[in-house]
Design a protein around this motif. Structure first.
Motif, short mmCIF file in Angstrom:
data_model
loop_
_atom_site.label_atom_id
_atom_site.label_comp_id
_atom_site.label_asym_id
_atom_site.label_seq_id
_atom_site.Cartn_x
_atom_site.Cartn_y
_atom_site.Cartn_z
N ALA A 14 69.26 42.85 30.75
CA ALA A 14 70.09 43.85 31.19
C ALA A 14 69.73 44.67 31.98
CB ALA A 14 70.49 44.73 30.06
N GLN A 15 68.12 44.80 32.18
CA GLN A 15 67.26 45.58 33.01
C GLN A 15 67.08 44.80 34.22
OE1 GLN A 15 64.00 46.18 30.21
NE2 GLN A 15 64.64 48.28 30.21
N LEU A 16 67.39 43.51 34.51
CA LEU A 16 66.96 42.89 35.78
C LEU A 16 68.15 43.49 36.78
CD1 LEU A 16 66.37 39.35 34.45
CD2 LEU A 16 64.80 41.32 35.42
N ASP A 17 67.79 43.63 37.92
CA ASP A 17 68.56 44.03 39.16
C ASP A 17 68.59 42.80 39.91
OD1 ASP A 17 69.63 44.68 41.40
OD2 ASP A 17 67.94 45.98 42.06
N ALA A 18 70.35 42.22 39.62
CA ALA A 18 70.51 41.06 40.51
C ALA A 18 70.28 40.93 42.06
CB ALA A 18 71.93 40.71 40.11
N SER A 19 70.25 42.02 42.80
CA SER A 19 70.18 42.08 44.13
C SER A 19 68.47 41.77 44.27
CB SER A 19 70.42 43.26 44.38
OG SER A 19 69.27 44.46 44.30
N GLY A 20 67.56 41.63 43.45
CA GLY A 20 66.32 41.35 43.72
C GLY A 20 66.04 40.07 43.18
N TYR A 21 66.90 39.22 42.71
CA TYR A 21 66.76 37.88 42.20
C TYR A 21 66.66 36.98 43.15
CZ TYR A 21 67.19 33.55 39.14
OH TYR A 21 67.04 32.44 38.59
N GLU A 22 65.44 36.29 43.33
CA GLU A 22 65.69 35.14 44.21
C GLU A 22 65.25 33.81 43.62
OE1 GLU A 22 65.91 33.10 47.45
OE2 GLU A 22 66.17 35.24 47.70
N PHE A 23 66.29 32.90 43.72
CA PHE A 23 66.08 31.81 42.82
C PHE A 23 64.96 30.88 43.38
CE2 PHE A 23 67.97 29.77 46.59
CZ PHE A 23 67.55 28.60 46.50
N SER A 24 64.48 30.73 44.57
CA SER A 24 63.41 30.04 45.09
C SER A 24 62.05 30.39 44.78
CB SER A 24 63.53 29.88 46.59
OG SER A 24 63.38 31.10 47.22
N GLU A 25 62.13 31.64 44.02
CA GLU A 25 60.68 31.94 43.52
C GLU A 25 60.87 32.07 41.90
OE1 GLU A 25 58.17 33.04 45.35
OE2 GLU A 25 59.25 32.18 46.91
N GLN A 26 61.74 31.41 41.27
CA GLN A 26 61.82 31.29 39.81
C GLN A 26 60.91 30.26 39.36
OE1 GLN A 26 62.95 33.87 38.27
NE2 GLN A 26 63.14 34.45 40.53
N ILE A 27 60.40 30.26 38.34
CA ILE A 27 59.66 29.19 37.76
C ILE A 27 60.15 27.85 37.58
CG2 ILE A 27 60.01 29.80 35.21
CD1 ILE A 27 57.00 29.12 34.92
N GLY A 28 61.49 27.84 37.26
CA GLY A 28 62.32 26.54 37.08
C GLY A 28 62.36 25.75 38.57
N HIS A 29 62.68 26.50 39.47
CA HIS A 29 62.92 25.94 40.97
C HIS A 29 61.59 25.58 41.27
CE1 HIS A 29 64.42 25.40 45.02
NE2 HIS A 29 63.47 26.15 45.27
N LEU A 30 60.58 26.23 41.05
CA LEU A 30 59.09 25.97 41.65
C LEU A 30 58.59 24.82 40.70
CD1 LEU A 30 57.72 29.48 42.04
CD2 LEU A 30 58.41 27.94 43.94
N LEU A 31 58.85 24.51 39.53
CA LEU A 31 58.50 23.56 38.62
C LEU A 31 59.17 22.32 39.26
CD1 LEU A 31 58.10 24.84 35.10
CD2 LEU A 31 56.44 24.16 36.35
N ARG A 32 60.45 22.50 39.47
CA ARG A 32 61.24 21.16 39.90
C ARG A 32 60.66 20.64 41.02
NH1 ARG A 32 65.50 20.89 42.86
NH2 ARG A 32 65.99 23.06 42.78
N ARG A 33 60.36 21.58 42.20
CA ARG A 33 59.95 21.36 43.21
C ARG A 33 58.51 20.60 43.37
NH1 ARG A 33 59.65 25.41 47.94
NH2 ARG A 33 59.16 23.51 48.94
N ALA A 34 57.83 21.21 42.62
CA ALA A 34 56.33 20.71 42.44
C ALA A 34 56.76 19.24 41.78
CB ALA A 34 55.35 21.46 41.56
N TYR A 35 57.42 19.01 40.96
CA TYR A 35 57.70 17.55 40.21
C TYR A 35 58.21 16.78 41.36
CZ TYR A 35 59.00 14.02 36.79
OH TYR A 35 59.11 12.91 36.06
N GLN A 36 59.04 17.24 42.08
CA GLN A 36 59.82 16.14 43.01
C GLN A 36 58.63 15.73 44.00
OE1 GLN A 36 62.81 18.93 44.75
NE2 GLN A 36 64.52 17.72 43.50
#
Length: 160
Positions: A14-36
């Motif tokens: 609830a405390q996260l600010d959605a405007s500052g969320y960048e999917f490309s900097e999230q762990i899931g995305h980075l792990l997927r890119r590294a695995y690819q």
């Protein structure tokens, strides 16, 4: 000497600010890119172009465990049962593994490497180690140790 600072509590959703969320900097995305990236290096480098990374993992696990049930191979490789069954069927079609009924439970199949499976592993294992090195080629020695340690930690207790 000042006492060590404690780490901050995790931020509640609830405390996260959605405007500052960048999917490309999230762990899931980075792990997927590294695995690819790793899979691309694997497919471009492995000695047998028909062999996939997950097939190699199943063959390697079978060599380490010896004759094994599909369930045990799935646990050892973190692959679900339906997927590991399909992988084993493809390996069997290539003559790399054979299936036999378990002497304890005829409903259970035991997977065992064939001579061709052993030979393929002998040929490809050094290349697989090189593939791991290529995947981490942009990291120095300390970073390599750190990333492997952190990935094991992210996998949870006992690597599960």
């Amino acid at each position: 000497m000042a006492p060590p600072k404690s780490l901050p509590d995790p931020i509640a959703p609830a405390q996260l600010d959605a405007s500052g969320y960048e999917f490309s900097e999230q762990i899931g995305h980075l792990l997927r890119r590294a695995y690819q990236r790793h899979l691309a290096i694997f497919s471009q480098t492995i000695d047998d172009p028909q062999l996939t990374a997950v097939q190699f993992a199943v063959l390697s696990a079978n060599r380490r465990l010896g004759p094994s049930s599909m369930s045990d191979l799935g646990k050892a490789t973190a692959i679900d049962g339906a997927t590991v069954r399909g992988i084993i069927e493809r390996l069997q079609a290539r003559g790399l593994v054979e299936l036999q009924s378990s002497p304890d439970d005829r409903r259970k199949s035991i997977v065992e490497l064939t001579g061709r499976g052993h030979a393929l592993l002998e040929q490809t294992t050094p290349t697989a180690a090189r593939i791991s090195e290529l995947t981490m080629s942009d990291l120095n020695a300390v970073e390599r140790v750190a990333v492997l340690h952190l990935l094991r930690k992210l996998c949870g207790p006992d690597g599960e």
